[in-house]
Motif scaffolding. Structure first.
Motif, mmCIF file in Angstrom:
data_model
loop_
_atom_site.group_PDB
_atom_site.id
_atom_site.type_symbol
_atom_site.label_atom_id
_atom_site.label_comp_id
_atom_site.label_asym_id
_atom_site.label_seq_id
_atom_site.Cartn_x
_atom_site.Cartn_y
_atom_site.Cartn_z
ATOM 1 N N PRO A 153 0.810 -1.219 0.000
ATOM 2 C CA PRO A 153 0.000 0.000 0.000
ATOM 3 C C PRO A 153 0.844 1.269 0.000
ATOM 4 N N SER A 154 0.194 2.375 -0.327
ATOM 5 C CA SER A 154 0.829 3.672 -0.131
ATOM 6 C C SER A 154 1.136 3.838 1.354
ATOM 7 N N PRO A 155 2.337 4.307 1.708
ATOM 8 C CA PRO A 155 2.648 4.498 3.133
ATOM 9 C C PRO A 155 1.639 5.380 3.846
ATOM 10 N N LEU A 156 1.082 6.372 3.130
ATOM 11 C CA LEU A 156 0.108 7.268 3.748
ATOM 12 C C LEU A 156 -1.152 6.528 4.173
ATOM 13 N N GLY A 157 -1.510 5.497 3.430
ATOM 14 C CA GLY A 157 -2.726 4.748 3.753
ATOM 15 C C GLY A 157 -2.467 3.421 4.420
ATOM 16 N N TYR A 158 -1.243 3.222 4.946
ATOM 17 C CA TYR A 158 -0.871 1.895 5.445
ATOM 18 C C TYR A 158 -1.805 1.409 6.547
ATOM 19 N N ARG A 159 -2.126 2.264 7.510
ATOM 20 C CA ARG A 159 -2.928 1.812 8.641
ATOM 21 C C ARG A 159 -4.314 1.339 8.181
ATOM 22 N N THR A 160 -4.906 2.052 7.233
ATOM 23 C CA THR A 160 -6.209 1.652 6.698
ATOM 24 C C THR A 160 -6.102 0.327 5.968
ATOM 25 N N THR A 161 -5.087 0.197 5.118
ATOM 26 C CA THR A 161 -4.940 -1.045 4.362
ATOM 27 C C THR A 161 -4.641 -2.220 5.286
ATOM 28 N N ALA A 162 -3.813 -2.002 6.295
ATOM 29 C CA ALA A 162 -3.516 -3.077 7.241
ATOM 30 C C ALA A 162 -4.781 -3.542 7.958
ATOM 31 N N ARG A 163 -5.653 -2.597 8.260
ATOM 32 C CA ARG A 163 -6.902 -2.956 8.951
ATOM 33 C C ARG A 163 -7.805 -3.781 8.046
ATOM 34 N N ILE A 164 -7.961 -3.378 6.776
ATOM 35 C CA ILE A 164 -8.844 -4.150 5.905
ATOM 36 C C ILE A 164 -8.228 -5.501 5.573
ATOM 37 N N VAL A 165 -6.904 -5.576 5.490
ATOM 38 C CA VAL A 165 -6.265 -6.877 5.284
ATOM 39 C C VAL A 165 -6.554 -7.798 6.468
ATOM 40 N N ALA A 166 -6.486 -7.258 7.666
ATOM 41 C CA ALA A 166 -6.806 -8.062 8.856
ATOM 42 C C ALA A 166 -8.247 -8.555 8.807
ATOM 43 N N LEU A 167 -9.166 -7.700 8.391
ATOM 44 C CA LEU A 167 -10.575 -8.094 8.300
ATOM 45 C C LEU A 167 -10.783 -9.145 7.215
ATOM 46 N N MET A 168 -10.099 -8.996 6.070
ATOM 47 C CA MET A 168 -10.214 -10.016 5.021
ATOM 48 C C MET A 168 -9.684 -11.355 5.511
ATOM 49 N N ARG A 169 -8.582 -11.343 6.218
ATOM 50 C CA ARG A 169 -7.995 -12.584 6.727
ATOM 51 C C ARG A 169 -8.946 -13.257 7.715
ATOM 52 N N GLU A 170 -9.581 -12.464 8.566
ATOM 53 C CA GLU A 170 -10.549 -13.023 9.521
ATOM 54 C C GLU A 170 -11.693 -13.718 8.791
ATOM 55 N N GLU A 171 -12.216 -13.083 7.738
ATOM 56 C CA GLU A 171 -13.342 -13.672 7.015
ATOM 57 C C GLU A 171 -12.929 -14.957 6.298
ATOM 58 N N LEU A 172 -11.705 -15.004 5.775
ATOM 59 C CA LEU A 172 -11.242 -16.238 5.134
ATOM 60 C C LEU A 172 -11.145 -17.364 6.148
ATOM 61 N N GLU A 173 -10.597 -17.081 7.316
ATOM 62 C CA GLU A 173 -10.464 -18.110 8.344
ATOM 63 C C GLU A 173 -11.831 -18.615 8.813
ATOM 64 N N ARG A 174 -12.817 -17.719 8.808
ATOM 65 C CA ARG A 174 -14.163 -18.116 9.263
ATOM 66 C C ARG A 174 -14.785 -19.161 8.360
ATOM 67 N N ILE A 175 -14.350 -19.248 7.085
ATOM 68 C CA ILE A 175 -14.900 -20.270 6.190
ATOM 69 C C ILE A 175 -13.875 -21.367 5.903
ATOM 70 N N GLY A 176 -12.836 -21.445 6.734
ATOM 71 C CA GLY A 176 -11.903 -22.554 6.643
ATOM 72 C C GLY A 176 -10.822 -22.415 5.606
#
Length: 498
Positions: free
Chosen positions: A162-185
């Motif tokens: 990601p752009s360094p300026l938007g890193y915190r936002t991108t890191a948060r959505i990546v964490a949320l995407m990872r959580e949803e993937l784990e929820r379906i195995g």
């Protein structure tokens, strides 16, 4: 929820820059570790059937579409980048994600995806592997999800730089995407982010290590991607000019231009930057734009806008993508301008000496007067030649012959007719273009695609070829017209042309 698995069918505007030598002092270990995890996860996911791939796409879409997540990420993006506004970012995140999900669920990306019996061809889709995605600060939440959905549709893994300026936002959505993937195995490592700090060196290391790079944002990154030695898809800069002719519904055109121009404070590359109005309706069109919420700057006020929107020839970071009230104060506009939604500046020239002819990423719309349609068409072409060639343009008209003429003659990938440009160019529910946040501009901007990015760009295709009745024309069928011009007499040998 478990994911169904099938038997595997196969494994698996800047000038071009000269790639810099790799800085061997940079520790490659973090990128290598991310890539190892991505390849391990992708190897598992490559076994998924269509139902499993679609389940993953739905999971990623929900991570952003979910109302509380959309709001959290919109607020985080504005707080971190200062670009755009929360309300529109929520709409963008949900609308783009929903539309992309619609498109993805209607296509096949596993196994047989196309058959042509007449040609004896059957096409099988295979994953590419690990996708490297470079994403911009203007959309630090929406663009990563959009690219991840398309990548995962093809059973790929994705690593986001990601752009360094938007890193915190991108890191948060990546964490949320990872959580949803784990929820379906599914393995969370199908979606990852480069660890901080994201630098040119770490981004280039990712570019060299992955199987496909997709870049949205910095044209410097686009050029670096194309120079990396890895297959790359980069998109070009926008600078959308739209035309209003004398047949247009002026109030409808003005309202669409307003809605598009003000959306997320003009952060979109599809936002209108210039409007070219034919002389016959110029005054009426300006009045319609004013009724829609525009303020027409005087020549003196235009001077202040130019002086403050650009600093040393570059856009002022403190004023791009800001609210209209912030701009009105910064430009020292009169009280009657303070409640306006966007600002008009009249211009006569195009090129480096006329900065208003370029992309502004601000609630400032340049207005040109043209003698007639032919002159307006020439002005639009001139603007695109200066900046944004290949991207898109628009026209507000009831004369479709004019729209077809623009499409036939102008060097752009998209010509939109009677649209709020931002809502049609990257896909819309009343537009046949596919939903995306990455729009190719063709060779006009040295892009490898001249269409909207889609999941089909994330697939390898195997062609099964079987015999068909011979399709061999005679030499006269193919050369006949040329022979007639040069006076050639066809040979009578049965072997002629064989």
């Amino acid at each position: 929820m478990s994911v169904a698995v099938a038997q595997p069918i196969g494994r698996s505007e800047p000038l071009p820059i000269t790639p810099k030598p790799v800085d061997r002092t940079v520790d490659p270990a973090p990128v290598e570790a991310v890539m190892r995890r991505a390849r391990a996860a992708q190897k598992i996911f490559a076994e998924a059937d269509q139902e499993g791939a679609d389940a993953a796409v739905r999971a990623l879409a929900w991570s952003l579409y979910k109302p509380e997540n959309a709001r959290e990420l919109a607020e985080l993006a504005v707080a971190d980048t200062g670009l755009g506004n929360v309300a529109d970012k929520i709409v963008k995140k949900q609308r783009k994600t929903f539309g992309t999900l619609r498109d993805l669920l209607r296509g096949r990306s596993v196994g047989i995806i196309e058959q042509d019996h007449a040609k004896g061809l059957v096409k099988y889709a295979k994953p590419m592997g690990v996708i490297g995605a470079v994403t911009p600060s203007t959309n630090p939440g929406a663009t990563p999800v959009n690219k991840a959905m398309m990548a995962v549709k093809g059973r790929n893994a994705i690593v986001i730089a990601p752009s360094p300026l938007g890193y915190r936002t991108t890191a948060r959505i990546v964490a949320l995407m990872r959580e949803e993937l784990e929820r379906i195995g599914l393995p969370a490592d199908l979606v990852q982010i480069l660890p901080e700090p994201v630098t040119k060196d770490s981004t280039e290391a990712l570019m060299r290590a992955c199987d496909l790079i997709v870049v949205t944002g910095s044209q410097d990154n686009v050029r670096r991607a194309y120079s990396s030695g890895t297959p790359a898809i980069g998109v070009g800069a926008g600078n959308v000019p739209v035309m209003i002719d004398e047949t247009a519904d002026l109030d409808a055109a003005a309202e669409k231009i307003r809605d598009s121009k003000i959306f997320d404070n003009s952060t979109s590359c599809s936002s209108e930057n210039s409007v070219v109005i034919v002389d016959a309706v110029y005054d009426q069109a300006i009045a319609a734009l004013e009724r829609a919420g525009a303020y027409l700057c005087t020549p003196e006020e235009k001077g202040r806008v130019a002086e403050r929107l650009w600093v040393k020839g570059k856009l002022n970071r403190d004023l791009i993508a800001r609210d209209a009230a912030v701009l009105a104060e910064a430009f020292e506009l009169p009280p009657e301008a303070r409640g306006s939604r966007f600002f008009l500046v009249e211009e006569e020239g195009v090129g480096r000496a006329h900065p208003f002819s370029g992309e502004k990423l601000a609630l400032v719309l340049t207005v040109y007067r043209a003698k007639d349609f032919a002159a307006a068409k020439a002005r639009v072409a001139e603007i695109l030649e200066h900046q944004g060639k290949g991207h898109s343009c628009g026209i507000h008209t009831t004369d479709m012959a004019r729209a077809r003429e623009l499409a036939a003659d102008l060097d752009v990938v998209r010509v939109l007719v009677n649209f709020a440009h931002t809502f049609g160019n990257g896909g819309g529910f009343n537009s046949g273009l596919g939903f995306t946040l990455s729009m190719g501009c063709g060779s006009w901007q040295k892009n490898s695609i001249s269409e909207n990015l889609s999941y089909r760009h994330f697939l390898n295709i195997t062609h099964l070829v079987t015999p068909i009745p011979e399709d061999r024309p005679s030499p006269r069928d193919l050369f006949g017209p040329h022979w007639e011009k040069i006076g050639y007499v066809e040979e009578t040998s049965a072997e002629a042309g064989r």
